[in-house]
Design a protein around this motif. Structure first.
Motif, mmCIF file in Angstrom:
data_model
loop_
_atom_site.group_PDB
_atom_site.id
_atom_site.type_symbol
_atom_site.label_atom_id
_atom_site.label_comp_id
_atom_site.label_asym_id
_atom_site.label_seq_id
_atom_site.Cartn_x
_atom_site.Cartn_y
_atom_site.Cartn_z
ATOM 1 N N ALA A 72 0.819 -1.211 0.000
ATOM 2 C CA ALA A 72 0.000 0.000 0.000
ATOM 3 C C ALA A 72 0.852 1.259 0.000
ATOM 4 O O ALA A 72 0.527 2.246 -0.678
ATOM 5 C CB ALA A 72 -0.938 -0.011 1.205
ATOM 6 N N GLY A 73 1.951 1.252 0.742
ATOM 7 C CA GLY A 73 2.811 2.433 0.817
ATOM 8 C C GLY A 73 3.356 2.839 -0.540
ATOM 9 O O GLY A 73 3.442 4.040 -0.855
ATOM 10 N N GLU A 74 3.717 1.844 -1.385
ATOM 11 C CA GLU A 74 4.234 2.144 -2.709
ATOM 12 C C GLU A 74 3.162 2.793 -3.579
ATOM 13 O O GLU A 74 3.438 3.726 -4.343
ATOM 14 C CB GLU A 74 4.743 0.869 -3.370
ATOM 15 C CG GLU A 74 5.896 0.211 -2.623
ATOM 16 C CD GLU A 74 6.255 -1.137 -3.229
ATOM 17 O OE1 GLU A 74 5.702 -1.470 -4.300
ATOM 18 O OE2 GLU A 74 7.089 -1.845 -2.640
ATOM 19 N N ILE A 107 -5.632 8.093 3.995
ATOM 20 C CA ILE A 107 -5.795 6.825 3.278
ATOM 21 C C ILE A 107 -4.668 5.852 3.593
ATOM 22 O O ILE A 107 -4.894 4.639 3.739
ATOM 23 C CB ILE A 107 -5.846 7.086 1.751
ATOM 24 C CG1 ILE A 107 -7.162 7.781 1.379
ATOM 25 C CG2 ILE A 107 -5.683 5.794 0.960
ATOM 26 C CD1 ILE A 107 -7.156 8.359 -0.025
ATOM 27 N N GLU A 108 -3.440 6.351 3.713
ATOM 28 C CA GLU A 108 -2.257 5.482 3.822
ATOM 29 C C GLU A 108 -2.363 4.443 4.937
ATOM 30 O O GLU A 108 -2.101 3.252 4.707
ATOM 31 C CB GLU A 108 -0.998 6.316 3.993
ATOM 32 C CG GLU A 108 0.270 5.470 3.954
ATOM 33 C CD GLU A 108 1.520 6.299 3.799
ATOM 34 O OE1 GLU A 108 2.562 5.747 3.399
ATOM 35 O OE2 GLU A 108 1.460 7.530 4.065
ATOM 36 N N PRO A 109 -2.769 4.816 6.168
ATOM 37 C CA PRO A 109 -2.866 3.779 7.208
ATOM 38 C C PRO A 109 -4.055 2.827 7.018
ATOM 39 O O PRO A 109 -4.070 1.741 7.583
ATOM 40 C CB PRO A 109 -3.018 4.595 8.496
ATOM 41 C CG PRO A 109 -3.579 5.908 8.064
ATOM 42 C CD PRO A 109 -3.004 6.173 6.710
ATOM 43 N N GLU A 110 -5.055 3.239 6.238
ATOM 44 C CA GLU A 110 -6.237 2.403 6.046
ATOM 45 C C GLU A 110 -6.086 1.422 4.887
ATOM 46 O O GLU A 110 -6.734 0.375 4.854
ATOM 47 C CB GLU A 110 -7.468 3.280 5.778
ATOM 48 C CG GLU A 110 -7.859 4.191 6.927
ATOM 49 C CD GLU A 110 -9.084 5.028 6.583
ATOM 50 O OE1 GLU A 110 -9.834 4.619 5.680
ATOM 51 O OE2 GLU A 110 -9.283 6.083 7.203
ATOM 52 N N MET A 111 -5.222 1.753 3.925
ATOM 53 C CA MET A 111 -5.163 0.967 2.700
ATOM 54 C C MET A 111 -4.692 -0.477 2.894
ATOM 55 O O MET A 111 -5.212 -1.389 2.255
ATOM 56 C CB MET A 111 -4.294 1.680 1.665
ATOM 57 C CG MET A 111 -4.411 1.052 0.282
ATOM 58 S SD MET A 111 -3.465 1.940 -0.963
ATOM 59 C CE MET A 111 -3.753 0.859 -2.377
ATOM 60 N N PRO A 112 -3.701 -0.767 3.766
ATOM 61 C CA PRO A 112 -3.300 -2.173 3.947
ATOM 62 C C PRO A 112 -4.457 -3.069 4.374
ATOM 63 O O PRO A 112 -4.621 -4.172 3.849
ATOM 64 C CB PRO A 112 -2.219 -2.084 5.037
ATOM 65 C CG PRO A 112 -1.657 -0.711 4.895
ATOM 66 C CD PRO A 112 -2.820 0.154 4.525
ATOM 67 N N ALA A 113 -5.285 -2.583 5.307
ATOM 68 C CA ALA A 113 -6.431 -3.383 5.749
ATOM 69 C C ALA A 113 -7.435 -3.563 4.620
ATOM 70 O O ALA A 113 -8.053 -4.628 4.479
ATOM 71 C CB ALA A 113 -7.101 -2.719 6.954
#
Length: 559
Positions: A72-74, A107-113
């Protein structure tokens, strides 16, 4: 998928990166632009807004893109690069850019989940994710994504063949059952009836070999033929009739449907399925369905469960790259007329003869679809392992279990099942215990014998006590162990449907005080069970207790 503005934007972005000495993940940005264009009505770079990125990264990506959560970070980084490009080139204003940056920070912390949430997966992604990617020999993440896009119909050059994905094992009806069903297929009956009616009445075809409009109307009215045009095309394709100019003649050796023998019926049906799948003809009258007849049948073959019409429509929408798909219910009803599908439990599934016919088509094109073994004919170990690995539909598996049990007394069945899973993994033990739980009190002797086995003992105590039979009391340690053991059985299904697992746990799951102590259990799956509970339980207090217990269990194993 890519359109002109996307191609231009990517070229400009690449040049901008070189000029500014900025590293640009061109493939990721292209994917962002492609999906924004296809699903969010973004028609130019200036259309990007904060809500666009929220939809893209938290809804579209989880549904469409196979990517690990840690990637997600990428993706967010690529989105940030795109924003800087948009600002620098004047496509968006500074205030809009600031709002987008704030949105990306959220969005960044939510996207992995979101990427890990299987409930968000689209139909095509779900199917592909269930397939062993190694079998496709895809060497890198971009290759995997291209394969998913091909399955979704996003690549205009995507192959229409079944692909490299291994087909699931299926259980086929007997040849006699298939032949009997083929005689009742409405389309085949109508094709034979129409041929006799045309030849006996001296009717003629058009110069283009089509059925005359007048004859089609009369056949529908007088004979009750459901789809005269389709039945006629099938009759020509099967060689039931031949044309001499426009004159219609019975093919030499024509045999009425009801008089055909079993082998002839199977050959006739295999040719019919091939016609329906491959012939460029109108099958249902719904363009989206007719252009994806193979895809629909292949979907039903792979899933082996009834699929609701809405889900079929969603799958077709994905294949059509976001185009609106309507009238699927009516189209599927017309497909029922062909005999390949039928309505079951609110959805559609392949008929037994449809399943057989599609498998014959796979064989014809060089695939080797496996046949599932009859689990009722094996021993207890074969039954248990087969239920885990065969992927059989629930109703077929239930039939195998019932027939296996019918060949044994309750005592024999319990002894064989429990004996086969001594020292086995939790999933095998759980399957055996679940089947034994169906047995009446006559199995008491075999179950009591398992009180000497530490892993089977808690299950045996529960079985005996629930039937009012003499049984020792469960100790606290045994209660904890059996709780973990039964939850371990649910792990594979919970990973596929975490929401369903969470709902079940909310109704009948262990209480917080029991979960808090599970970390003490000497069970190989205890950490995985506790992590699952911690990630899926809807009650925050109980979920927190599970996460704490998982931490303690991991710490204990480290020491």
């Amino acid at each position: 998928m890519s359109i002109e503005w996307v191609n231009r934007a990517v070229d400009d972005l690449r040049a901008w990166g070189q000029e500014k000495d900025v590293e640009v993940d061109v493939d990721e940005v292209r994917l962002l632009c492609d999906y924004a264009s296809d699903y969010l009505e973004v028609n130019e770079l200036g259309d990007f807004r904060p809500g666009t990125f929220e939809e893209l990264l938290l809804e579209i990506y989880p549904r469409k893109v196979i990517a690990p959560p840690e990637s997600a970070g990428e993706t967010v980084a690529a989105a940030r690069t795109l924003v800087e490009f948009l600002v620098d080139t004047g496509e968006i204003g500074a205030k809009t850019a600031d709002r987008i940056r704030v949105a990306l920070d959220e969005i960044e912390p939510e996207m992995p989940a979101a990427l890990a949430d299987t409930s968000k997966f689209g139909m095509a992604k779900s199917i592909f994710s269930a397939i062993d990617a190694d079998s496709l020999d895809l060497a890198d993440p971009l290759a995997v994504q291209r394969a998913v896009d091909e399955l979704d119909g996003l690549d205009e050059d995507a192959c229409d063949c079944p692909g490299c994905a291994p087909l699931p094992a299926v259980r086929l009806a007997s040849p006699s059952e298939i032949a009997h069903a083929v005689r009742e297929v409405p389309l085949l009956r109508d094709a034979h009836q129409l041929v006799m009616w045309m030849t006996e009445g001296g009717r003629t075809a058009t110069v283009k070999k089509a059925l005359r409009v007048k004859d089609a109307r009369e056949a529908e009215r007088e004979l009750g033929v459901g789809r005269p045009g389709l039945a006629w095309r099938l009759a020509l394709d099967l060689g039931l009739v031949r044309l001499d100019g426009t004159a219609v003649l019975l093919e030499e050796g024509f045999v009425p449907l009801e008089s055909r023998d079993e082998e002839d019926l199977l050959d006739l049906w295999a040719a019919t399925v091939e016609f329906l799948i491959e012939a460029p003809v109108e099958i249902t009258g719904n363009e989206a369905v007719d252009e994806s007849v193979y895809a629909v049948h292949d979907l039903l073959y792979r899933l082996q469960v009834p699929v609701p019409p809405d889900s079929v429509g969603e799958y077709l929408r994905e294949l059509a790259v976001g185009e609106r798909v309507e009238g699927v219910d009516e189209a599927l009803e017309r497909l029922v007329y062909t005999g390949t599908v039928h309505h079951v439990d609110g959805g559609v599934a392949l008929t037994p003869h449809g399943l057989w016919g599609l498998r014959e088509l796979y064989l014809e094109i060089g695939l080797e679809p496996p046949i599932a073994a009859d689990l009722a004919e094996g021993d207890a170990s074969g039954l248990v392992s087969g239920l885990i690995t065969s992927g059989l539909p629930a109703e077929v598996a239930e039939g195998d279990i019932d027939r296996w049990l019918a060949q044994r007394t309750p005592e024999q069945a319990a002894a064989e099942l429990l004996g086969a899973v001594v020292g086995a993994p939790a999933e095998m033990r759980g399957i055996a215990v679940t089947i034994v739980d169906r047995l009446p009190a006559e199995a008491e002797s075999a179950v009591t014998h398992c009180l000497d086995d530490p892993e089977l003992r808690p299950h045996a105590i529960h079985w005996l006590a629930s039937r009012g039979l003499p049984a020792p009391a469960l100790t606290q340690d045994e209660l904890l162990w059996v709780s973990v053991d039964m939850l371990a059985l649910a792990l594979p299904a919970a990973q596929i449907d975490p929401d369903g697992f969470a709902e079940n746990m909310a109704v009948s799951g262990p209480p917080p005080h029991l979960i808090e102590d599970m970390w003490r259990v000497e069970h190989p799956d205890v950490v995985e069970v506790l992590e699952l509970l911690g990630n899926t339980l809807p009650d925050k207090i109980t979920a927190k207790a599970a996460r704490k217990a998982a931490f303690k269990a991991r710490s204990r194993s480290i020491r």
